[in-house]
Design a protein around this motif. Structure first.
Motif, mmCIF file in Angstrom:
data_model
loop_
_atom_site.group_PDB
_atom_site.id
_atom_site.type_symbol
_atom_site.label_atom_id
_atom_site.label_comp_id
_atom_site.label_asym_id
_atom_site.label_seq_id
_atom_site.Cartn_x
_atom_site.Cartn_y
_atom_site.Cartn_z
ATOM 1 N N THR A 13 0.806 -1.230 0.000
ATOM 2 C CA THR A 13 0.000 0.000 0.000
ATOM 3 C C THR A 13 0.834 1.273 0.000
ATOM 4 O OG1 THR A 13 -0.142 -0.046 2.417
ATOM 5 C CG2 THR A 13 -1.910 -1.145 1.192
ATOM 6 N N GLY A 14 2.025 1.227 0.589
ATOM 7 C CA GLY A 14 2.809 2.438 0.733
ATOM 8 C C GLY A 14 2.181 3.382 1.741
ATOM 9 N N VAL A 15 2.347 4.669 1.499
ATOM 10 C CA VAL A 15 1.741 5.713 2.336
ATOM 11 C C VAL A 15 0.832 6.539 1.439
ATOM 12 C CG1 VAL A 15 2.170 7.735 3.783
ATOM 13 C CG2 VAL A 15 3.745 5.782 3.873
ATOM 14 N N LEU A 16 -0.442 6.604 1.790
ATOM 15 C CA LEU A 16 -1.446 7.258 0.941
ATOM 16 C C LEU A 16 -2.119 8.396 1.671
ATOM 17 C CD1 LEU A 16 -3.242 4.027 -0.407
ATOM 18 C CD2 LEU A 16 -1.273 5.211 -1.410
ATOM 19 N N ALA A 17 -2.517 9.415 0.910
ATOM 20 C CA ALA A 17 -3.321 10.498 1.469
ATOM 21 C C ALA A 17 -4.659 9.957 1.959
ATOM 22 C CB ALA A 17 -3.534 11.578 0.424
ATOM 23 N N GLY A 18 -5.285 10.703 2.861
ATOM 24 C CA GLY A 18 -6.545 10.261 3.432
ATOM 25 C C GLY A 18 -7.625 9.990 2.384
ATOM 26 N N ASN A 19 -7.687 10.821 1.321
ATOM 27 C CA ASN A 19 -8.731 10.617 0.317
ATOM 28 C C ASN A 19 -8.520 9.352 -0.498
ATOM 29 O OD1 ASN A 19 -6.531 11.815 -1.218
ATOM 30 N ND2 ASN A 19 -8.029 12.078 -2.889
ATOM 31 N N LEU A 20 -7.308 8.755 -0.391
ATOM 32 C CA LEU A 20 -7.012 7.496 -1.077
ATOM 33 C C LEU A 20 -7.147 6.302 -0.138
ATOM 34 C CD1 LEU A 20 -3.849 8.570 -3.119
ATOM 35 C CD2 LEU A 20 -6.223 8.462 -3.914
ATOM 36 N N GLY A 21 -7.577 6.566 1.092
ATOM 37 C CA GLY A 21 -7.755 5.494 2.065
ATOM 38 C C GLY A 21 -6.605 5.318 3.019
ATOM 39 N N GLY A 22 -5.628 6.218 2.991
ATOM 40 C CA GLY A 22 -4.480 6.102 3.860
ATOM 41 C C GLY A 22 -4.801 6.418 5.305
ATOM 42 N N LEU A 23 -4.090 5.701 6.208
ATOM 43 C CA LEU A 23 -4.239 5.911 7.639
ATOM 44 C C LEU A 23 -2.859 6.083 8.254
ATOM 45 C CD1 LEU A 23 -6.860 3.109 8.445
ATOM 46 C CD2 LEU A 23 -7.312 5.562 8.226
ATOM 47 N N GLY A 24 -2.723 6.990 9.213
ATOM 48 C CA GLY A 24 -1.440 7.216 9.855
ATOM 49 C C GLY A 24 -1.146 8.704 9.948
ATOM 50 N N ASP A 25 -0.111 9.034 10.735
ATOM 51 C CA ASP A 25 0.204 10.436 10.986
ATOM 52 C C ASP A 25 0.582 11.195 9.717
ATOM 53 O OD1 ASP A 25 -0.314 10.077 13.649
ATOM 54 O OD2 ASP A 25 1.790 9.806 14.215
ATOM 55 N N ILE A 26 1.349 10.553 8.835
ATOM 56 C CA ILE A 26 1.744 11.231 7.595
ATOM 57 C C ILE A 26 0.570 11.299 6.626
ATOM 58 C CG2 ILE A 26 3.276 11.152 5.595
ATOM 59 C CD1 ILE A 26 5.399 9.918 7.380
ATOM 60 N N SER A 27 -0.175 10.217 6.523
ATOM 61 C CA SER A 27 -1.351 10.212 5.648
ATOM 62 C C SER A 27 -2.302 11.348 5.993
ATOM 63 C CB SER A 27 -2.089 8.874 5.767
ATOM 64 O OG SER A 27 -1.300 7.806 5.274
#
Length: 216
Positions: A55-69
């Motif tokens: 998955t890598g690191v994704l923006a929130g609108n792409l479904g990413g979760l986490g501090d950087i996302s």
């Protein structure tokens, strides 16, 4: 005098060439990668999260979760494709020409390793679609490689996010500018144990061939 030496040397030379030219298996990154975002003007300490290969690191609108996302702008991402790292970086500045992270901002992508190989360098491009040619989102005159550096062995790659990263105007407003970077890892295969045994056997044969008949 050396009639037994030359044929054996030829065999060993052939073994060495075979090792050098043997095709490597499809390179694959080890799934131990983490990403840190250093942005002194906004976050202290740095933000960090795991970056699974799937998955890598994704923006929130792409479904990413986490501090950087959570702080990425829409459609930003850090993904992996074989032994390539793909980064989409967008604008969050008032002018739309920079990332908006300010001085000293950067990604640190750590834990990088290629299975069965050592990394010797990187090739960097910044064309739409993560290609190696075509349309770029960078301002004229900027060299994509200038935004990428690494430690010895490239187990950590640093990607610059400060105001030196300038986007071209795509005509979609201040939030519509972005660039897509492709970082291809250059690696050298490491011989497998069976190949080392083959070479060792050839060297042993060379030593035996150098002994004259009847020599104790």
């Amino acid at each position: 005098m050396h009639s037994n030496f030359r044929p054996a040397a030829s065999v060993v030379a052939g073994l060495l060439c075979a090792l050098a030219l043997a095709p490597a298996a499809q390179a694959a990154l080890r799934d131990t990668i983490t990403v840190a975002l250093e942005a002194p003007a906004f976050h202290s300490p740095a933000l960090e999260q795991a970056a699974p290969l799937a998955t890598g690191v994704l923006a929130g609108n792409l479904g990413g979760l986490g501090d950087i996302s959570a702080v990425m702008v829409d459609d930003e991402s850090i993904r992996f494709d074989g032994d390539a790292i793909l980064l989409r970086v967008g604008s969050a500045s008032d002018t739309g020409q920079t990332t908006g992270w300010g001085s000293g901002a950067r990604y640190l992508i750590s834990g990088i390793g290629v299975v069965g190989a050592v990394i010797t360098g990187v090739n960097v491009a910044a064309f739409d679609g993560f290609g190696t040619s075509g349309t770029t989102g960078l301002s004229t005159g900027l060299a994509p490689v200038s935004f990428v550096s690494g430690n010895a062995g490239f187990s950590t790659i640093v990607f610059t996010l400060d105001d030196s990263l300038q986007f071209t105007d795509r005509g979609n407003g201040s939030a519509g500018n972005y660039a897509e970077f492709r970082i291809d890892l250059v690696s050298q295969p490491v011989p497998e144990p069976a190949q080392w045994l083959l070479m060792a056997g050839g060297l042993a044969g060379l030593l035996l061939a150098r002994r004259r008949p009847g020599q104790a």
